[in-house]
Structure formats: structure tokens, C-alpha cells
Design a protein around this motif. Structure first.
Motif, PDB file in Angstrom:
ATOM      1  N   THR A 312     -35.284 116.976  37.531  1.00  0.00           N
ATOM      2  CA  THR A 312     -36.367 115.990  37.474  1.00  0.00           C
ATOM      3  C   THR A 312     -37.277 116.148  38.692  1.00  0.00           C
ATOM      4  OG1 THR A 312     -35.137 114.320  38.695  1.00  0.00           O
ATOM      5  CG2 THR A 312     -34.813 114.380  36.321  1.00  0.00           C
ATOM      6  N   GLY A 333     -37.674 110.942  38.059  1.00  0.00           N
ATOM      7  CA  GLY A 333     -37.854 110.560  36.668  1.00  0.00           C
ATOM      8  C   GLY A 333     -36.557 110.529  35.897  1.00  0.00           C
ATOM      9  N   PRO A 334     -36.648 110.321  34.582  1.00  0.00           N
ATOM     10  CA  PRO A 334     -35.442 110.279  33.745  1.00  0.00           C
ATOM     11  C   PRO A 334     -34.697 111.605  33.794  1.00  0.00           C
ATOM     12  CG  PRO A 334     -37.337 109.388  32.582  1.00  0.00           C
ATOM     13  CD  PRO A 334     -37.866 110.029  33.809  1.00  0.00           C
ATOM     14  N   THR A 336     -32.843 114.557  32.314  1.00  0.00           N
ATOM     15  CA  THR A 336     -32.739 115.323  31.072  1.00  0.00           C
ATOM     16  C   THR A 336     -32.296 116.743  31.408  1.00  0.00           C
ATOM     17  OG1 THR A 336     -34.580 114.068  30.142  1.00  0.00           O
ATOM     18  CG2 THR A 336     -33.944 116.073  29.002  1.00  0.00           C
ATOM     19  N   THR A 367     -34.988 102.652  37.429  1.00  0.00           N
ATOM     20  CA  THR A 367     -36.335 102.188  37.094  1.00  0.00           C
ATOM     21  C   THR A 367     -36.429 101.924  35.587  1.00  0.00           C
ATOM     22  OG1 THR A 367     -37.140 104.453  36.761  1.00  0.00           O
ATOM     23  CG2 THR A 367     -37.259 103.541  38.999  1.00  0.00           C
ATOM     24  N   GLU A 368     -37.534 101.289  35.184  1.00  0.00           N
ATOM     25  CA  GLU A 368     -37.716 100.986  33.762  1.00  0.00           C
ATOM     26  C   GLU A 368     -37.851 102.257  32.931  1.00  0.00           C
ATOM     27  OE1 GLU A 368     -41.043  98.446  33.376  1.00  0.00           O
ATOM     28  OE2 GLU A 368     -40.097  96.724  34.391  1.00  0.00           O
ATOM     29  N   ALA A 369     -38.357 103.320  33.551  1.00  0.00           N
ATOM     30  CA  ALA A 369     -38.534 104.577  32.819  1.00  0.00           C
ATOM     31  C   ALA A 369     -37.245 105.375  32.700  1.00  0.00           C
ATOM     32  CB  ALA A 369     -39.603 105.429  33.505  1.00  0.00           C
ATOM     33  N   GLY A 370     -36.169 104.896  33.298  1.00  0.00           N
ATOM     34  CA  GLY A 370     -34.902 105.601  33.202  1.00  0.00           C
ATOM     35  C   GLY A 370     -34.587 106.460  34.398  1.00  0.00           C
ATOM     36  N   GLY A 371     -35.427 106.421  35.422  1.00  0.00           N
ATOM     37  CA  GLY A 371     -35.171 107.211  36.613  1.00  0.00           C
ATOM     38  C   GLY A 371     -34.420 106.411  37.671  1.00  0.00           C
ATOM     39  N   TRP A 372     -34.613 106.790  38.892  1.00  0.00           N
ATOM     40  CA  TRP A 372     -33.922 106.140  40.014  1.00  0.00           C
ATOM     41  C   TRP A 372     -34.896 106.009  41.177  1.00  0.00           C
ATOM     42  CZ3 TRP A 372     -29.190 103.906  40.296  1.00  0.00           C
ATOM     43  CH2 TRP A 372     -28.712 103.533  41.569  1.00  0.00           C
ATOM     44  N   ARG A 373     -34.783 104.893  41.877  1.00  0.00           N
ATOM     45  CA  ARG A 373     -35.697 104.622  42.979  1.00  0.00           C
ATOM     46  C   ARG A 373     -34.915 104.130  44.185  1.00  0.00           C
ATOM     47  NH1 ARG A 373     -38.096  99.742  44.468  1.00  0.00           N
ATOM     48  NH2 ARG A 373     -40.016  99.919  45.729  1.00  0.00           N
TER      49      ARG A 373
END
Length: 382
Positions: A312, A333-334, A336, A367-373
Motif C-alpha cells: 500500500t 491505504g487499504p 490488498t 480509517t473509514e477507507a480500510g487503511g490505518w492511521r
């Protein structure tokens, strides 16, 4: 401490003091008797002089019990001194013992009783050659000197005990502070080893894994991956030597990075195959300690992204000013394909401790998008 304890632990010094007081009381009685025989008027009736001498001798002998029953002995001798003048020396020694070993209140009560006994002696056995008030003043001066001397010794002993207790407490506190400092130093070194070696070894692991799963990779890619593995191993060994050097030598600190080393950190991650975007909008000169904390935050964020979200894009954002503080964010990001299931380590725990020491705030989560913050705010020291 009770009287029995005082008597059972009588040492050489105590025996010398007791002997000196006994001899002083005997000398006082003998001088009084000699003065009465040679200079004073005859005692009437005659048997009273013999009784006076007997009581004086018994009072002197009783001084060997002064450590066991100081108050009781002083009361008895004060009562006897009302009519037996040769017990005065023993009475003074007993009063001195009370002043040394008992409280101010008890000492003052016995001192007042001793003065009252002087008045009683003047009334019961008046001396035609010496005015009564002179005898009372002489007794007051003698008893006052004895009580004052005893209280000085009492307070001096209390001071010595207090100083010893204070020294013992200071030594214990110094030992505790040394242990706490050693514990903090160990925690700091553990965090540094985790941050530094974890970053280097994760780079090594990524490239070693790529060589394992891509045996048919072009020779150039294999050579580049091998070069990164060699450099990462070399840097990891250097970092380990620096840590061991600090452990061996108590003076000094680990060489620490600053915010100026951030581009190099990002470059190393890019060389490992990560897609990293660095954005820096910082106004002013960042203090070394603040920059070091920011560097470790980004380092931990990149290491976690490499372990748990490989492939990512990772965005590193650093912004701030002296009046606003420093904000550091690392996000990806997410994932994959999905994460490989690597077990979480102690990185975030150590990072939370580091941020807490800097009096900052730490936030992390999906995060809402499927990632990490991972986001932190750090105060800008003046």
C-alpha cells in the motif's frame, strides 16, 4: 526505650558514667558530713546525724538502679532530701538521669518537686548561721544546672538520632532514585533497540522474502535486493554496537537522529520497495529532542506498514510551528491482499510511552477507507 532495656545494654561507657556519678554523690555526702561536723552546728538529736549518713549512703548505693527506674528513684530521693541533707548528691544524680532520659514535662515536674523539697528542708531543719533563702537559692542553682546539663545531653542525643535517621533515609532515597534511573535507562535503551533494529531487520526481512519467493527474478533485481540486505545488516550491526557501547560505558548517549534525517529514512523504505510520500511543512528550527521523537514515530509507522500493509501507499505528513506544536501522521491505504496475520509487537506501546514522556498525544486506528492511521501531536519546547 524502657529502663530494663537501658540497664541490660550497659556498656563500658555507661559503667564509667555510673561510677563517676556514684563517686560524685559519695563525695557530696562526705563533704556535707565533714562540713556539718567541723563547721556546722551540732545536729539535735544526735541519732539524726547517724540516720542522715545512713540515708545518704543508701541513696548513693541506689544510684546503680537509676537506669532501670529513673523517675521512681528520683521521687524517693527528693522525698528523702526534705530531711536528709546527705542524700542531696544522690538526688542531683537521679534528677540528672531523668533530664537525660525522660521527657521535658516529667523533668520539669521533678525539678519543681526538688525545689519544693528545698523549702521543706529549710522549714524542718533551719540553719541559724545561713539564711533560709540562701539555701533555697543554692539548691535552685544546683538543680537548675543539673537539669539544664541533662536536657542539653537529651537534645543532643535526639539530634544525633535524627541525623542518623535522615542519613539513612537519604541513602535509601538515593538508592531508590538510582534504581529508578537505571530502570528508565533500560526502558530508553529498549525503545531505541526496538525502533532502530526493528526498522533495519524489517527491511532485511522484506528483501530476503522477495528473493525467496522470486527465484526467477532478473539478476539486476537480485543484486539490488542483495545490496539492500547487506546495507541493512551492516547498519543493524552498527546500531547494535552503538547500543552495546552505551551499555558498557555509563557516560554518553546513543547517537540520535533528528528531523533532518527524515528524508534518508524515507529513502531507505523506498529502496525496500515501499511507496512512501513525504510531506513536510514545518516553520522554524525544530529542537533536536522534538525532531528525534518525530523521527521515531515515523520509523515505527513505516515499520508497521511494511509488516502489516505491504504494497500500500504510505503517506508521511509532518507539519507545525513553534506556537502550534508539531503534528506527525503516518497513514496507509487499504491492504490488498489482506494482511499476513503478523502478530502485533511492542512498538505502539513503546511509542505511547515516548509520546507521553514528551507530553504529547497519540492516536492510532483504522480509517473509514480500510487503511490505518497513526497521528501524534507534540508540544514545541521553548
Amino acid at each position: 526505650m524502657d529502663g530494663a532495656g537501658l540497664a541490660s545494654r550497659r556498656g563500658v561507657r555507661e559503667w564509667l558514667v555510673d561510677t563517676a556519678l556514684f563517686l560524685a554523690a559519695v563525695a557530696f555526702g562526705l563533704l556535707t558530713a565533714a562540713a556539718r561536723v567541723e563547721l556546722g552546728p551540732p545536729v539535735r538529736p544526735g541519732w539524726l546525724f547517724d540516720v542522715d549518713q545512713l540515708i545518704g549512703a543508701l541513696g548513693c548505693a541506689a544510684l546503680w538502679l537509676r537506669r532501670r527506674w529513673p523517675v521512681a528513684l528520683a521521687l524517693v530521693l527528693i522525698a528523702l532530701s526534705v530531711f536528709a541533707e546527705m542524700s542531696g548528691g544522690a538526688m542531683l544524680a537521679a534528677l540528672f538521669t531523668v533530664a537525660v532520659h525522660r521527657s521535658q514535662r516529667t523533668t520539669m515536674i521533678l525539678f519543681a518537686l526538688g525545689i519544693a523539697a528545698s523549702f521543706g528542708f529549710v522549714l524542718l531543719r533551719p540553719d541559724p548561721d545561713v539564711p533560709g533563702y540562701v539555701l533555697v537559692l543554692f539548691s535552685l542553682a544546683m538543680q537548675g544546672a543539673v537539669v539544664g546539663w541533662g536536657r542539653v545531653i537529651h537534645h543532643r542525643r535526639q539530634l544525633v538520632v535524627s541525623l542518623r535517621d535522615r542519613a539513612a533515609r537519604a541513602e535509601a532515597e538515593a538508592h531508590l532514585r538510582a534504581e529508578q534511573a537505571q530502570h528508565r535507562a533500560r526502558e530508553d535503551i529498549a525503545r531505541e533497540m526496538h525502533d532502530v533494529l526493528g526498522h533495519r531487520l524489517s527491511l532485511l526481512s522484506v528483501h530476503a522474502g522477495a528473493l525467496e519467493y522470486r527465484p526467477d527474478a532478473p539478476a539486476e533485481d537480485v543484486a539490488r535486493a542483495a545490496a539492500v540486505i547487506r546495507d541493512s545488516a551492516h547498519h543493524a550491526l552498527q546500531d547494535l554496537r552503538e547500543v552495546i557501547g552505551v551499555l558498557r560505558a555509563p557516560v554518553g548517549e546513543l547517537p540520535q537522529p533528528t528531523l533532518a534525517d527524515m528524508p534518508q529514512l524515507v529513502t531507505e523504505s523506498r529502496q525496500a520497495g515501499m511507496r512512501v510520500v513525504l510531506r513536510q511543512e514545518v516553520t522554524g528550527s525544530v529542537p533536536d529532542r522534538l525532531g528525534r521523537t518525530a523521527y521515531r514515530i515515523v520509523q515505527e509507522g513505516l515499520t508497521n506498514a511494511r509488516k502489516h500493509a505491504w504494497g500500500t501507499e504510505v503517506t508521511v505528513t509532518i507539519s507545525g510551528a513553534p506556537e502550534d506544536g508539531l503534528t506527525v501522521e503516518v497513514g496507509n491505504g487499504p491492504r490488498t491482499p489482506p494482511a499476513s496475520g503478523a502478530a502485533p509487537g511492542q512498538g505502539l506501546i513503546g511509542l505511547a510511552e515516548r509520546v507521553a514522556l514528551a507530553e504529547g498525544r497519540l492516536e492510532h486506528g483504522p480509517t473509514e477507507a480500510g487503511g490505518w492511521r497513526l497521528a501524534t501531536w507534540l508540544p514545541w519546547p521553548p
